[in-house]
Scaffold this motif. Structure first.
Motif: not given
Ligand SMILES: NC(=O)c1ccc[n+]([C@@H]2O[C@H](COP(=O)([O-])OP(=O)(O)OC[C@H]3O[C@@H](n4cnc5c(N)ncnc54)[C@H](OP(=O)(O)O)[C@@H]3O)[C@@H](O)[C@H]2O)c1
Length: 263
Positions: A17-20, A22-23, A64-65, A91-92, A156, A160, A187, A191, A193
């Protein structure tokens, strides 16, 4: 010599999940500290952007994880890059809300594939490489949403919560081993997401702040990293005071006023 075995680098770390979001912020910070980071996600272009500032310290491994075959190939490619992993941060993840309690199983499967089975696949491929490290760490990003049942978060939050149990069980199973497992429960973070969220997100943080909290937490012996505290403490309290959550908070949050009727 494999790039990941180069001892002039500090640690060899795999981030999914490193492309955008938190990752990507985690990778920027890890690279600034001189670590060698293998970055994964589905979009190769996004990963190449993350690699750009530090091409020598970042290796792109798109996968794709949630797809078992894709992860088996990623595992083989990983073993070409390195013989050991000091740390993995799974992190994905994706978020899909269930509006109107429509119980669309395809949506639930997509969410579980990325958020739950994605971590299972990641650990399976990483474990033999973690076994070669002296103090290996496997961290997975869950969510504070698993503390209590949130409206619209059936898929969701459940994914989790399943991840949380999985991480506890792995921790129990590896309790006599050097492997450290860490569950990270953020929290609200700003991003892609959360970009579409049309509700108030209390204490919204930047991905950089989130990455700082995560990396600081990973330096301690904590098994669970919750943040921000001003959200996690009230939520944990409400998780215990269930009549208050379901009798007072939830009715103010749900958008459902009546059920769809048959006929
Ligand atoms: N943002 C929040 O408020 C929040 C809060 C609590 C927890 N989280 C968790 O934090 C983590 C990171 O989320 P984020 O907020 O940083 O959102 P994000 O920017 O959308 O990052 C998620 C990353 O996961 C990758 N991804 C999604 N599905 C995938 C798959 N099947 N295989 C490989 N990579 C995949 C996406 O890249 P591709 O689409 O290119 O695959 C994307 O880079 C997630 O697990 C999310 O549930 C986020």
């Amino acid at each position: 010599m494999k790039d990941g075995n180069d001892l002039s680098r500090k640690k060899t770390i795999w981030v999914t999940g490193a492309g955008s979001g938190i990752g990507a912020a985690l990778v920027r910070s890890l690279v600034a500290d001189g670590h060698f980071v293998i970055v994964s996600g589905r979009s190769r272009d996004a990963l190449l952007e993350v690699q750009k500032p530090a091409p020598k310290l970042v290796r792109v491994l798109s996968c794709d994880v949630g797809d078992d075959a894709s992860m088996a190939s990623a595992g083989a490619a990983l073993r070409e890059i390195t013989d050991q992993l000091d740390m993995v941060i799974a992190c994905a993840g994706v978020c899909e809300y269930d509006d109107n309690l429509s119980l669309d199983v395809d949506s639930y499967r997509r969410v579980f594939d990325a958020n739950f089975f994605g971590v299972v696949n990641t650990l399976r491929e990483a474990l033999p490489l973690l076994a070669n490290a002296r103090e290996p760490v496997f961290a997975a990003v869950g969510s504070l949403s698993s503390v209590v049942g949130f409206p619209r978060a059936e898929a969701y939050g459940a994914s989790k919560a399943a991840l949380q149990y999985f991480m506890d069980a792995v921790r129990a199973d590896t309790s006599r081993l050097p492997l450290r497992t860490v569950l990270i429960r953020p929290g609200f973070i700003e991003t892609p997401l959360t970009r579409e969220n049309d509700f108030n997100m209390p204490f919204l943080m930047s991905p950089e702040d989130a990455a700082d909290r995560i990396l600081a937490g990973l330096k301690t012996r904590k098994a669970v990293i919750d943040f921000p505290r001003r959200l996690s403490w009230p939520l944990r309290l409400l998780g215990m005071l269930r009549p208050v959550w379901f009798g007072w908070c939830a009715p103010r949050m749900t958008r459902i006023k009546k059920l769809r009727r048959a006929g």
